[in-house]
Design a protein around this motif. Structure first.
Motif, PDB file in Angstrom:
ATOM      1  N   ILE A  58       0.883  -1.302  -0.033  1.00 23.96           N
ATOM      2  CA  ILE A  58       0.080   0.188  -0.381  1.00 23.96           C
ATOM      3  C   ILE A  58       0.392   1.326  -0.174  1.00 23.96           C
ATOM      4  O   ILE A  58       0.589   2.297  -0.300  1.00 23.96           O
ATOM      5  N   PHE A  62       0.869   3.570  -2.705  1.00 24.22           N
ATOM      6  CA  PHE A  62       0.314   5.303  -2.269  1.00 24.22           C
ATOM      7  C   PHE A  62       2.048   6.438  -2.837  1.00 24.22           C
ATOM      8  O   PHE A  62       1.667   7.585  -3.433  1.00 24.22           O
ATOM      9  N   SER A  68      -6.524   8.234  -6.289  1.00 21.18           N
ATOM     10  CA  SER A  68      -7.193   9.673  -5.483  1.00 21.18           C
ATOM     11  C   SER A  68      -6.922   8.857  -3.810  1.00 21.18           C
ATOM     12  O   SER A  68      -6.131   7.759  -3.697  1.00 21.18           O
ATOM     13  N   LEU A  69      -6.960   9.548  -2.748  1.00 18.58           N
ATOM     14  CA  LEU A  69      -6.689   9.160  -1.314  1.00 18.58           C
ATOM     15  C   LEU A  69      -7.208   8.169  -0.730  1.00 18.58           C
ATOM     16  O   LEU A  69      -7.160   7.007   0.527  1.00 18.58           O
ATOM     17  N   LEU A  70      -8.600   8.510  -1.675  1.00 17.50           N
ATOM     18  CA  LEU A  70      -9.518   7.141  -1.190  1.00 17.50           C
ATOM     19  C   LEU A  70      -8.911   5.807  -1.646  1.00 17.50           C
ATOM     20  O   LEU A  70      -9.460   4.626  -0.931  1.00 17.50           O
ATOM     21  N   TRP A  71      -8.062   5.498  -2.618  1.00 14.76           N
ATOM     22  CA  TRP A  71      -7.519   4.613  -3.094  1.00 14.76           C
ATOM     23  C   TRP A  71      -7.166   3.583  -1.455  1.00 14.76           C
ATOM     24  O   TRP A  71      -6.841   2.990  -1.390  1.00 14.76           O
ATOM     25  N   PRO A  72      -5.800   4.388  -1.320  1.00 17.74           N
ATOM     26  CA  PRO A  72      -5.162   3.735  -0.166  1.00 17.74           C
ATOM     27  C   PRO A  72      -5.799   3.448   1.220  1.00 17.74           C
ATOM     28  O   PRO A  72      -5.900   2.777   2.084  1.00 17.74           O
ATOM     29  N   ALA A  73      -6.796   4.211   1.110  1.00 23.55           N
ATOM     30  CA  ALA A  73      -7.388   4.632   2.452  1.00 23.55           C
ATOM     31  C   ALA A  73      -8.922   2.940   2.395  1.00 23.55           C
ATOM     32  O   ALA A  73      -8.761   2.227   3.528  1.00 23.55           O
ATOM     33  N   ALA A  74      -9.153   2.784   1.180  1.00 28.74           N
ATOM     34  CA  ALA A  74      -9.905   2.039   1.227  1.00 28.74           C
ATOM     35  C   ALA A  74      -9.202   0.321   1.322  1.00 28.74           C
ATOM     36  O   ALA A  74      -9.628  -0.502   1.507  1.00 28.74           O
ATOM     37  N   VAL A  76      -6.358  -0.028   3.340  1.00 28.41           N
ATOM     38  CA  VAL A  76      -5.983  -0.608   4.922  1.00 28.41           C
ATOM     39  C   VAL A  76      -7.328  -0.815   5.067  1.00 28.41           C
ATOM     40  O   VAL A  76      -7.363  -1.641   5.752  1.00 28.41           O
ATOM     41  N   ALA A  77      -8.629  -0.736   5.081  1.00 29.24           N
ATOM     42  CA  ALA A  77      -9.543  -0.948   5.606  1.00 29.24           C
ATOM     43  C   ALA A  77      -9.817  -2.023   5.426  1.00 29.24           C
ATOM     44  O   ALA A  77     -10.578  -3.170   5.692  1.00 29.24           O
TER      45      ALA A  77
END
Length: 486
Positions: A58, A62, A68-74, A76-77
């Motif tokens: 990840i 990154f 978009s920052l939504l990709w790495p956030a997703a 991790v989740a």
């Protein structure tokens, strides 16, 4: 053919998702229904290792992918939700060809390596004495193993500089990172003073290989009109290591153990080793200057500019040694809690980092390094004099803030002067001696003041006078050079 960073993320994500299902669907029922505790222990360890790889994938994506920052956030989740990794993989596969790869920023990796090297050093400070006592070391051995690291580090700096000039910074940088990580892991095997001495010698020696090679790499890949700013920004990572390292090791050692602290640092070193092996392997040493382009520099690395840089480095760390030795005693003599010493040192570190990282760092490319060096060493000398006269908490914080400004001016100035005074083909050796002088300065600052029959205030006064005298010497030398040039 270059492999897309998303591919690594998808592979590790699928492995992570599968191992999570095995842990939840098979291992946990085996433990709680049939009483097989080892099932969770084994599968949990495997899942933990895969998760670490997934986290690194990840981070790699990154850094390298424009998304978009939504990709790495997703991403991790998804690691914590069953079947989510498989849904994420389906989305990543559809979008992989649309996600553009960014060129890798080598400077970011160099900053990380510099941070690791100094983080390794500063994380030792609060715990090494107690660790030595815990394995049966006498008070003499405790002091000996602490100083031994610096002496071995000095030899490592010199070796690094020589090899860097012969074969480039890549190989020695890689060796330093890997061997330092191994040395940190060896502390788990220490159970007696003799073994601790051996590990300290090895650790100091191999850790000394990193910094000269890293700074040489940085200097050789930076434009001439940006060298001062680049060195200042690099210095901010040194400052961050000085602030974070002691706090990290002190807190973690109290909750776990000293070997666990060193193992954590070793893991960071091994990660950087892998990243350096991937991204630095194609680095080429810049072409040497054509004959006549650097005639003043090519004769010897010990020209006047280099000698001033070495002297600046020595007095910088001499002052640091004096602060480390005298400030806790001064705070204690004033009746304050010993924790005040730590916060005062953090204060000067924070001030220095701000000057390094903010637009104030442009001054190091616009003003001659000898001038900023004189200002820096002068402010540090003045602050040493003022510390001896400070008796309240407020004045101590103000004076240490002034000391931080001086430190922030001096550190980039010495590095910039060294870069400007050495040709590319001798820069590794020059940096090797430079950081060897750094190590010797710390030892000299604390030990010389300890040997002399000075009171605490007299120690500060002596240090301040020495620093101000060197500042005057730099100013007078610059004026003399102007007269000769005229």
């Amino acid at each position: 053919m270059r492999i897309h960073p998303i591919y690594f993320l998808r592979v590790t994500g699928l492995l992570d998702g599968a191992s999570l299902l095995v842990l939840l669907g098979i291992a946990m029922p085996l433990k709680y229904v049939w009483g097989l505790d080892k099932a969770v222990t084994i599968v949990g360890s495997i899942h933990g290792g895969i998760f670490c790889l997934y986290a690194l994938a990840i981070l790699y994506a990154f850094i390298r992918v424009k998304w978009s920052l939504l990709w790495p956030a997703a991403a991790v989740a998804a690691a914590f939700v069953p079947f989510a990794n498989f849904v994420l993989d389906w989305q990543l596969k559809k979008n992989q060809d649309r996600l553009e790869i960014k060129p890798f920023n080598h400077a970011l990796l160099v900053y990380s390596i510099v941070f690791f090297s100094f983080f390794d050093l500063f994380s030792q400070l609060p715990v090494m004495s107690t660790f030595a006592v815990s394995v049966g070391a006498s008070s003499f051995i405790v002091g000996f193993v602490i100083g031994l690291y610096s002496m071995a580090n000095t030899l490592g700096n010199i070796i690094s500089g020589i090899i860097t000039d012969k074969s480039g910074p890549f190989k020695i940088l890689l060796a330093g990172l890997f061997l330092s990580s191994i040395a940190l892991l060896l502390y788990r095997l220490v159970d007696e003073p003799a073994m601790l001495i051996v590990v300290r010698i090895f650790h100091g020696l191999v850790a000394g290989l990193i910094v000269p090679a890293a700074f040489t790499f940085s200097a050789n890949t930076t434009k001439k009109d940006q060298q001062g700013k680049k060195v200042a920004f690099t210095g901010s990572f040194v400052g961050l290591a000085a602030i974070i390292g002691p706090a990290f090791s002190g807190i973690m050692a109290s909750r776990t153990s000293v070997p666990f602290v060193f193992t954590s640092v070793a893991i960071l070193g091994l990660i950087l080793t892998v990243l350096a092996a991937i991204f630095f392997r194609t680095f080429q040493i810049p072409k040497r200057e054509k004959p006549g382009e650097s005639a003043e520099l090519a004769g010897s690395i010990f020209n006047s500019g280099v000698r001033k840089a070495y002297a600046g480095a020595f007095f910088l760390m001499f002052s640091q040694g004096a602060i480390a030795y005298l400030l806790p005693l001064h705070v204690q003599a004033l009746g304050y809690d010993s924790r005040l010493s730590g916060t005062l040192m953090s204060t000067f570190g924070i001030i220095a980092v701000l000057i390094f990282a903010l637009p104030t760092n442009r001054i190091f490319d616009r003003v001659a390094p000898t001038r900023t060096m004189a200002i820096g060493i002068g402010l540090m000398g003045l602050s040493q004099l003022l510390i001896s006269q400070s008796s309240t908490m407020l004045t101590l914080y103000l004076v240490l803030g002034l000391y931080g400004v001086g430190f922030a001016f001096l550190f980039p100035s010495t590095n910039t002067l060294l870069i400007q005074s050495t040709p590319v083909e001798l820069r590794g050796k020059a940096y090797g001696y430079f950081y060897a002088v750094f190590s010797l300065g710390v030892v000299a600052g604390s030990s010389i003041l300890g040997w002399l029959p000075f009171s605490i205030n007299q120690g500060f006064l002596c240090t301040g006078i020495v620093l101000l005298a060197f500042s005057a010497f730099v100013v007078l030398g610059k004026q003399k050079q102007r007269v000769l040039d005229a």
